[in-house]
Scaffold this active site. Structure first.
Site, PDB file in Angstrom:
ATOM      1  N   GLU A 636       0.818  -1.201   0.000  1.00 30.16           N
ATOM      2  CA  GLU A 636       0.000   0.000   0.000  1.00 30.16           C
ATOM      3  C   GLU A 636       0.857   1.259   0.000  1.00 30.16           C
ATOM      4  O   GLU A 636       0.522   2.265  -0.591  1.00 30.16           O
ATOM      5  CB  GLU A 636      -0.927  -0.004   1.233  1.00 30.16           C
ATOM      6  CG  GLU A 636      -2.061   0.983   1.088  1.00 30.16           C
ATOM      7  CD  GLU A 636      -2.546   1.537   2.420  1.00 30.16           C
ATOM      8  OE1 GLU A 636      -2.080   1.073   3.475  1.00 30.16           O
ATOM      9  OE2 GLU A 636      -3.391   2.445   2.401  1.00 30.16           O
ATOM     10  N   PHE A 637       2.046   1.130   0.648  1.00 26.28           N
ATOM     11  CA  PHE A 637       2.856   2.342   0.832  1.00 26.28           C
ATOM     12  C   PHE A 637       3.949   2.488  -0.216  1.00 26.28           C
ATOM     13  O   PHE A 637       4.687   3.442  -0.228  1.00 26.28           O
ATOM     14  CB  PHE A 637       3.486   2.317   2.224  1.00 26.28           C
ATOM     15  CG  PHE A 637       2.454   2.352   3.312  1.00 26.28           C
ATOM     16  CD1 PHE A 637       1.895   3.552   3.720  1.00 26.28           C
ATOM     17  CD2 PHE A 637       2.019   1.179   3.938  1.00 26.28           C
ATOM     18  CE1 PHE A 637       0.942   3.585   4.718  1.00 26.28           C
ATOM     19  CE2 PHE A 637       1.084   1.214   4.931  1.00 26.28           C
ATOM     20  CZ  PHE A 637       0.526   2.417   5.324  1.00 26.28           C
ATOM     21  N   GLY A 638       4.125   1.487  -1.033  1.00 28.40           N
ATOM     22  CA  GLY A 638       5.170   1.565  -2.043  1.00 28.40           C
ATOM     23  C   GLY A 638       5.528   0.184  -2.540  1.00 28.40           C
ATOM     24  O   GLY A 638       4.824  -0.793  -2.264  1.00 28.40           O
ATOM     25  N   TYR A 706      13.739 -12.716   3.216  1.00 31.16           N
ATOM     26  CA  TYR A 706      13.152 -12.859   1.890  1.00 31.16           C
ATOM     27  C   TYR A 706      12.461 -14.212   1.781  1.00 31.16           C
ATOM     28  O   TYR A 706      13.007 -15.241   2.180  1.00 31.16           O
ATOM     29  CB  TYR A 706      14.231 -12.739   0.812  1.00 31.16           C
ATOM     30  CG  TYR A 706      13.659 -12.816  -0.580  1.00 31.16           C
ATOM     31  CD1 TYR A 706      12.749 -11.861  -1.013  1.00 31.16           C
ATOM     32  CD2 TYR A 706      14.011 -13.844  -1.443  1.00 31.16           C
ATOM     33  CE1 TYR A 706      12.195 -11.926  -2.281  1.00 31.16           C
ATOM     34  CE2 TYR A 706      13.462 -13.912  -2.717  1.00 31.16           C
ATOM     35  CZ  TYR A 706      12.553 -12.948  -3.128  1.00 31.16           C
ATOM     36  OH  TYR A 706      12.003 -13.014  -4.383  1.00 31.16           O
ATOM     37  N   MET A 707      11.242 -14.202   1.264  1.00 26.73           N
ATOM     38  CA  MET A 707      10.470 -15.435   1.124  1.00 26.73           C
ATOM     39  C   MET A 707      10.333 -15.733  -0.369  1.00 26.73           C
ATOM     40  O   MET A 707       9.546 -15.087  -1.089  1.00 26.73           O
ATOM     41  CB  MET A 707       9.096 -15.265   1.780  1.00 26.73           C
ATOM     42  CG  MET A 707       9.171 -14.903   3.247  1.00 26.73           C
ATOM     43  SD  MET A 707       9.851 -16.245   4.247  1.00 26.73           S
ATOM     44  CE  MET A 707       8.439 -17.301   4.365  1.00 26.73           C
ATOM     45  N   ASN A 709       9.058 -17.891  -2.316  1.00 30.25           N
ATOM     46  CA  ASN A 709       7.837 -18.305  -3.035  1.00 30.25           C
ATOM     47  C   ASN A 709       6.669 -17.325  -2.904  1.00 30.25           C
ATOM     48  O   ASN A 709       5.547 -17.636  -3.311  1.00 30.25           O
ATOM     49  CB  ASN A 709       7.416 -19.705  -2.604  1.00 30.25           C
ATOM     50  CG  ASN A 709       8.276 -20.763  -3.276  1.00 30.25           C
ATOM     51  OD1 ASN A 709       8.514 -20.674  -4.476  1.00 30.25           O
ATOM     52  ND2 ASN A 709       8.767 -21.719  -2.527  1.00 30.25           N
ATOM     53  N   SER A 711       3.560 -14.936  -1.779  1.00 26.93           N
ATOM     54  CA  SER A 711       2.395 -15.149  -0.913  1.00 26.93           C
ATOM     55  C   SER A 711       1.746 -16.506  -1.193  1.00 26.93           C
ATOM     56  O   SER A 711       1.769 -17.017  -2.316  1.00 26.93           O
ATOM     57  CB  SER A 711       1.394 -14.024  -1.068  1.00 26.93           C
ATOM     58  OG  SER A 711       1.000 -13.963  -2.399  1.00 26.93           O
ATOM     59  N   ASP A 751      -6.221 -10.078  10.198  1.00 26.53           N
ATOM     60  CA  ASP A 751      -6.276 -10.180   8.744  1.00 26.53           C
ATOM     61  C   ASP A 751      -5.549 -11.443   8.279  1.00 26.53           C
ATOM     62  O   ASP A 751      -4.772 -11.433   7.325  1.00 26.53           O
ATOM     63  CB  ASP A 751      -5.643  -8.937   8.107  1.00 26.53           C
ATOM     64  CG  ASP A 751      -6.029  -8.794   6.635  1.00 26.53           C
ATOM     65  OD1 ASP A 751      -6.922  -9.553   6.179  1.00 26.53           O
ATOM     66  OD2 ASP A 751      -5.433  -7.951   5.949  1.00 26.53           O
TER      67      ASP A 751
HETATM   68  P1  AMP Z   1       2.597  -6.656   1.452  1.00 31.28           P
HETATM   69  O1  AMP Z   1       2.582  -5.234   1.283  1.00 31.28           O
HETATM   70  O2  AMP Z   1       3.282  -7.142   2.678  1.00 31.28           O
HETATM   71  O3  AMP Z   1       1.236  -7.306   1.290  1.00 31.28           O
HETATM   72  O4  AMP Z   1       3.492  -7.246   0.222  1.00 31.28           O
HETATM   73  C1  AMP Z   1       3.078  -7.153  -1.116  1.00 31.28           C
HETATM   74  C2  AMP Z   1       3.667  -8.316  -1.921  1.00 31.28           C
HETATM   75  O5  AMP Z   1       5.087  -8.267  -1.865  1.00 31.28           O
HETATM   76  C3  AMP Z   1       3.312  -9.659  -1.330  1.00 31.28           C
HETATM   77  O6  AMP Z   1       2.106 -10.137  -1.843  1.00 31.28           O
HETATM   78  C4  AMP Z   1       4.472 -10.529  -1.780  1.00 31.28           C
HETATM   79  O7  AMP Z   1       4.283 -10.979  -3.082  1.00 31.28           O
HETATM   80  C5  AMP Z   1       5.627  -9.559  -1.769  1.00 31.28           C
HETATM   81  N1  AMP Z   1       6.376  -9.677  -0.489  1.00 31.28           N
HETATM   82  C6  AMP Z   1       6.127  -9.011   0.629  1.00 31.28           C
HETATM   83  N2  AMP Z   1       7.013  -9.379   1.584  1.00 31.28           N
HETATM   84  C7  AMP Z   1       7.819 -10.275   1.029  1.00 31.28           C
HETATM   85  C8  AMP Z   1       8.930 -11.048   1.497  1.00 31.28           C
HETATM   86  N3  AMP Z   1       9.370 -10.935   2.754  1.00 31.28           N
HETATM   87  N4  AMP Z   1       9.528 -11.885   0.652  1.00 31.28           N
HETATM   88  C9  AMP Z   1       9.075 -11.992  -0.612  1.00 31.28           C
HETATM   89  N5  AMP Z   1       8.045 -11.318  -1.110  1.00 31.28           N
HETATM   90  C10 AMP Z   1       7.418 -10.457  -0.315  1.00 31.28           C
END
Ligand code: AMP
Length: 989
Positions: A636-638, A706-707, A709, A711, A751
């Site tokens: 949402e923020f970037g 870092y993940m 795979n 979400s 959530d």
């Molecule tokens: P978020 O704003 O946390 O919902 O992140 C938006 C998208 O960025 C997520 O749906 C993931 O695809 C990717 N993402 C966020 N955090 C990570 C992470 N730690 N490792 C890999 N991908 C991420």
């Protein structure tokens, strides 16, 4: 026809001429068990038999029907008196005969049919024999001969027969035996008959050479009496006796009663009545009369007579493998290893290797290696690391490894092995997974020693716990009078391993427990140790007793004051400490002191200055340590990027970097960083780990692990139906474990959804997306409720939707939805139903149906999570333990909800019986499940009643144009649910 020019035999000459045309049967082919000693027909030239007197029997040449010349004898002196005509054969060697047979073929003239005979005509002649050891030449003495028989004709011929060309040939056979001399003569005595000897055959009978049951039996001459001759057979070449072969030779020259047999040797098969070598490419490893077999897969022979086939290159046979099995090879490496870390233990789970090498005896061995920082080579783990059920010979694809060191890197090498792995050490393959254990509470203190005892004090010391699992911050010593039964107790803290308990009563038993504390919290308490103070051994004067009394009173007053002060300070700290996660809240329940030992989540909102919270919980990183590689998502923020973080004296790590886009407001900055303030308080393998924040330079960043795979929802959709049940449960267990940690800390996520779970390369799932207002603002699924809040309706418990009652129990509801999402590989809960319909349906008691092939236990867990009464929903601790049980007993996953006897709860199932009745037609039913796109697709096809629905497959649905995966799955699982539903008694949710 070559007749001798004599007048007398003219009659016979004509007769034989006719005979040769009429009767081909004259040329008898003798059965093979008869050995001829004499056959007059076989003689081409004159037989040279002797006639006495010379005008008696005459030798005449003729031909048979094949114009083969034959020799015959005839006599017909019927017109003269006193006939005594002898015909003697040549000397016939007896050979091995014991009994001989004489077969005579002759014709005889009916005396009545001869005109003008004077009554001398005879219709018989005599057959005689004489045994001698040597040929006597032409010497002939009538009286030496013994009569065998008088031979009479069965049929005699007349002049008319000759005219009609009717032959009346007589065949007579006589036996003579036993014969013992080297040879013998036969003689035919005529006393006045008209007779022609067409053929004389002398033979004996013999059982001929024969191969029976792969044993050969030689020519055998039968006995002259009626007894049988027992003959032993000998096995043919390349065969062996199974049971001694025997047969009996009868007097008729027939083989009788075969007993026993021979079997072809290995490498040879029975062909005809012999044993022949197996051809190249075939083998025979067993003795026996089976055929050679083709070499099994991956084996060959290039030579004949092979006992077994050799293996092709890189293929092997294990010791116990029979030659009929294919050659096999070691399996490939196990796949999809996932690890679920729980403090200092880890559950490893993997999939079967793609290639089992062609064998079924695949087991798994797990090798544990400890990798110390800075050391290139990992060392073997200590022997006290525990493997459950064991490290080697695992038949299931999961193992739990316990008693690891806290905060330590381990590599586990998981090797699939089969019966031939030992034979091919260079071909062995394994899958490796590297993990880092978490912090863990210390193990209990086990050794406590009493150093000194006085009347009112005891000094104790103890040894550090066997597994401190980190730096021990202090020890908590709890003690109480034994007889008080823990109704009141005292707690002391000690930094070291010793303590002096003072102010004790003399001559009193005390019980004491110690527990150690590290950054991970308190470990388990030691067992209770009992100590006694010294007895009051001296008497005191009344004066001194007064002094003592005053001293005791003053001491008591001081203690009371101290305790009061302690309580007041404690309360004060309790309030303050709620703002600080590293300190413990002090609880006074029932007047007793309770130290929970678990850190508590601190809401960053309670800080007047939220940036203070960020700095309290998140490490400030230097932007120069961060390298951004690429954008991986949008928040949402970037943007969300992947990159690398290299901290001084640490190895480079892959990280995710969330950036705050330029032009943000103060509130946005605060909200953005609040996620880091929350995340920074957590330390759990299933919670996304915060590496730090960049707030002192721009862009503002949140750096997390870092993940790979991304979400979970999109990951599952990408890998539809590709995981084993146990892998899915492994992921779910991780999420539940993370949620347990959060609920233990008092944090309510609000959530929880598959889109807010991230998955790493080892399939470890971690809970993410923490925030305050942004939790729900940020979520595109969140919708405004009537009360103004924004809520992800499909994931949220009814009480949270209705009156914003968010608790760990509402998180458990959401967990049930995540469970459904995972088991349906990222299906959208309630598909395309509107939020309003979902709220209404759930409120009326309807629940999502089980996803396709969903294990019954998991669907039951979902339903439990979706209990209307929130206190009835399972706690995360219970969910973790249910899933652990499933992992330990993967067989329980085999019963699927669609086939389980328990009625499935249909979506929108008000009262099950009502629904079954009311869902009369497909259209009604579709209306009820509100799968609108599908309803349209179904209209116009012949699915008209619920009876036909259970037979509907995904394939059928495709045919009617339902091609979207979601509705198909929905319909099929709903149909299955309906089917099981209609078969069983209804059970309301
Ligand atoms: P978020 O704003 O946390 O919902 O992140 C938006 C998208 O960025 C997520 O749906 C993931 O695809 C990717 N993402 C966020 N955090 C990570 C992470 N730690 N490792 C890999 N991908 C991420």
């Amino acid at each position: 026809m070559d007749c001798k020019p004599r007048a007398k035999p003219l009659l016979l000459c004509i007769f034989l001429f006719i005979l040769s045309f009429i009767c081909p049967a004259l040329l008898i082919i003798h059965p093979s068990n008869e050995v001829n000693l004499l056959d007059s027909k076989a003689s081409q030239g004159e037989l040279g038999w002797i006639s006495y007197p010379s005008h008696g029997w005459e030798e005449i040449s003729g031909v048979d029907e094949h114009y083969t010349p034959i020799r015959t004898f005839q006599v017909c002196n019927v017109m003269e008196y006193s006939q005594n005509n002898w015909l003697r054969t040549n000397w016939i060697p007896r050979q091995s005969a014991k009994k001989i047979y004489v077969e005579l073929k002759f014709t005889l003239r009916d005396c009545n049919s001869i005109p003008l005979v004077l009554g001398t005509c005879k219709e018989t002649f005599n057959l005689l024999y004489l045994e001698t050891d040597e040929d006597q030449g032409s010497r002939f003495r009538e009286h030496q001969f013994s009569k065998i028989d008088t031979i009479a004709a069965d049929e005699s011929f007349t002049q008319m027969d000759l005219g009609d060309r009717i032959l009346k040939l007589n065949t007579e056979v006589r036996e003579v035996g036993p014969v013992t001399k080297k040879g013998f003569y036969l003689a035919f005595q005529d006393v006045g008959a008209c007779v022609a000897l067409v053929s004389v055959r002398v033979y004996f009978k013999m059982c001929p050479f024969i191969v029976r049951n792969l044993a050969s039996f030689p020519d055998t001459v039968p006995m002259d009496s009626h007894s049988l001759v027992e003959v032993k057979g000998s096995c043919v070449n390349h065969s062996k006796e199974q049971e001694p072969p025997r047969m009996y030779c009868s007097t008729e020259g027939e083989w009788l009663v075969p007993i026993g047999k021979c079997l072809c040797n290995v490498g040879y098969e029975e062909r005809g009545s012999s044993c022949q070598a197996c051809r190249a490419g075939f083998y025979k490893s067993l003795l026996g009369n089976v055929q050679c077999s083709k070499c099994p897969p991956h084996s060959f022979t290039h030579h004949e007579g092979a006992l077994h086939c050799g293996c092709e290159k890189n293929y092997f046979r294990a010791d116990g493998d029979p030659p009929s099995t294919a050659c096999t090879r070691p399996p490939s490496a196990p796949r999809n290893v996932i690890s679920v870390i729980n403090e200092t233990s880890v559950i490893l789970d993997w999939s079967w290797p793609e290639d089992t090498g062609g064998r079924k005896d695949v087991t798994f061995t797990v090798l544990c290696k400890l990798c110390r920082p800075g050391q290139r080579v990992c060392e073997a783990c200590r022997s006290n690391v525990r493997f459950l059920p064991r490290a080697a010979g695992l038949q299931n694809t999961t193992v739990t490894v316990g008693d690891l060191l806290a905060h330590t890197n381990y590599t586990f090498e998981i090797e699939a092995q089969n019966g031939v792995s030992q034979l091919a050490p260079t071909m062995r393959q394994y899958a490796a997974v590297t993990i880092t254990t978490n912090q863990a509470a210390p193990s209990p203190v086990t050794v406590i020693r009493k150093d000194r005892t006085s009347r009112n004090s005891i000094s104790l010391s103890w040894l550090e716990p066997e597994r401190p699992n980190g730096i021990i911050l202090d020890y908590e010593v709890k003690y109480y009078e034994k007889q008080e039964q823990e109704t009141s107790y005292t707690i002391l803290r000690s930094k070291g391993c010793n303590v002096t308990l003072s102010g004790l009563k003399a001559d009193t038993s005390y019980l004491l427990q110690i527990r150690a504390r590290t950054a991970a919290g308190y470990g388990a308490s030691s067992r209770s140790f009992e100590f006694e103070t010294s007895p009051d051994s001296f008497s005191i004067s009344s004066e001194s007793s007064q002094v003592v009394l005053i001293a005791i009173s003053s001491a008591a007053a001081i203690i009371l004051l101290t305790v009061l002060l302690y309580i007041v300070i404690g309360r004060f700290c309790g309030y303050r400490r709620s703002k600080h996660p590293d300190e413990k809240r002090l609880h006074f329940g029932n007047g007793h002191l309770r130290l929970p030992g678990i850190r508590t989540y601190v809401d960053p909102h309670t800080y007047e200055d939220p940036s203070q919270a960020v700095h309290e919980f998140a490490k400030e990183l230097d932007a120069s340590c961060i390298a951004i590689d690429k954008v991986v998502g949008a928040g949402e923020f970037g943007e969300v990027c992947s990159g690398r973080l290299r901290l001084p004296s640490k190895k480079e790590n892959c990280v995710a970097i969330k950036t705050l886009k330029a032009g943000y407001t103060d509130k946005q900055r605060r909200d953005f960083l609040s996620e880091a303030s929350i995340m920074g308080q957590f330390d759990h393998p299933n919670i996304i780990r915060l590496e730090g924040v960049v707030t002192r330079s721009k862009p503002v960043m949140i750096v997390t692990e870092y993940m790979e795979n991304g979400s979970l929802d999109s990951f599952l959709r990408k890998h539809d139906a590709q995981f084993t049940g146990i892998q899915l449960v492994g992921m779910l267990r991780g999420i539940a474990s993370g949620m347990k940690y959060l609920s233990d800390m008092g944090y309510v996520h609000r959530d929880l959804a598959a889109r807010n779970i991230l998955v790493n390369s080892n399939l470890v799932c971690k809970v993410s997306d923490f925030g305050l207002s942004r939790v729900l603002e940020d979520d595109p699924e969140a919708a405004y409720t009537t009360r103004g809040g924004k809520i992800p309706i499909r994931w949220t418990a009814p009480e949270a939707i209705s009156y914003r009652k968010f608790t760990s129990a509402s998180d458990a509801w959401s967990y049930g939805i995540v469970l459904w999402e995972v088991m349906s590989y990222g299906e959208r809960p309630y598909w395309e139903m509107s939020n309003q319909d979902v709220i209404k349906a759930v409120d009326e008691g309807y629940r999502l149906p089980p996803p396709m092939d969903c294990p019954a236990t998991l669907y039951q867990l979902m339903l439990d999570c979706w209990q209307k009464e929130r206190n009835n929903r399972p706690k995360f601790e219970q969910i973790v333990s249910i899933l652990d049980k499933l992992i330990r007993n993967p067989g329980s996953l085999k019963i699927t909800a669609n086939t389980s006897p328990r009625p499935a709860n249909l979506l929108l199932d008000r009262s099950s019986s009502e629904v079954v009745q009311s869902l009369g037609t497909m259209g009604d039913w579709l209306d009820n499940v509100r799968t609108l796109p599908c309803k349209e697709a179904f209209s116009g096809v012949s699915y008209s009643s619920c009876d036909t629905l259970p037979k509907t497959s995904a394939e059928d649905l495709k045919k009617v144009g339902v091609t979207i995966v979601g509705p198909q799955k929905n319909i099929v699982s709903s149909i299955k649910a309906l089917e099981s539903h209609s078969k069983n008694a209804p059970v309301p949710v």
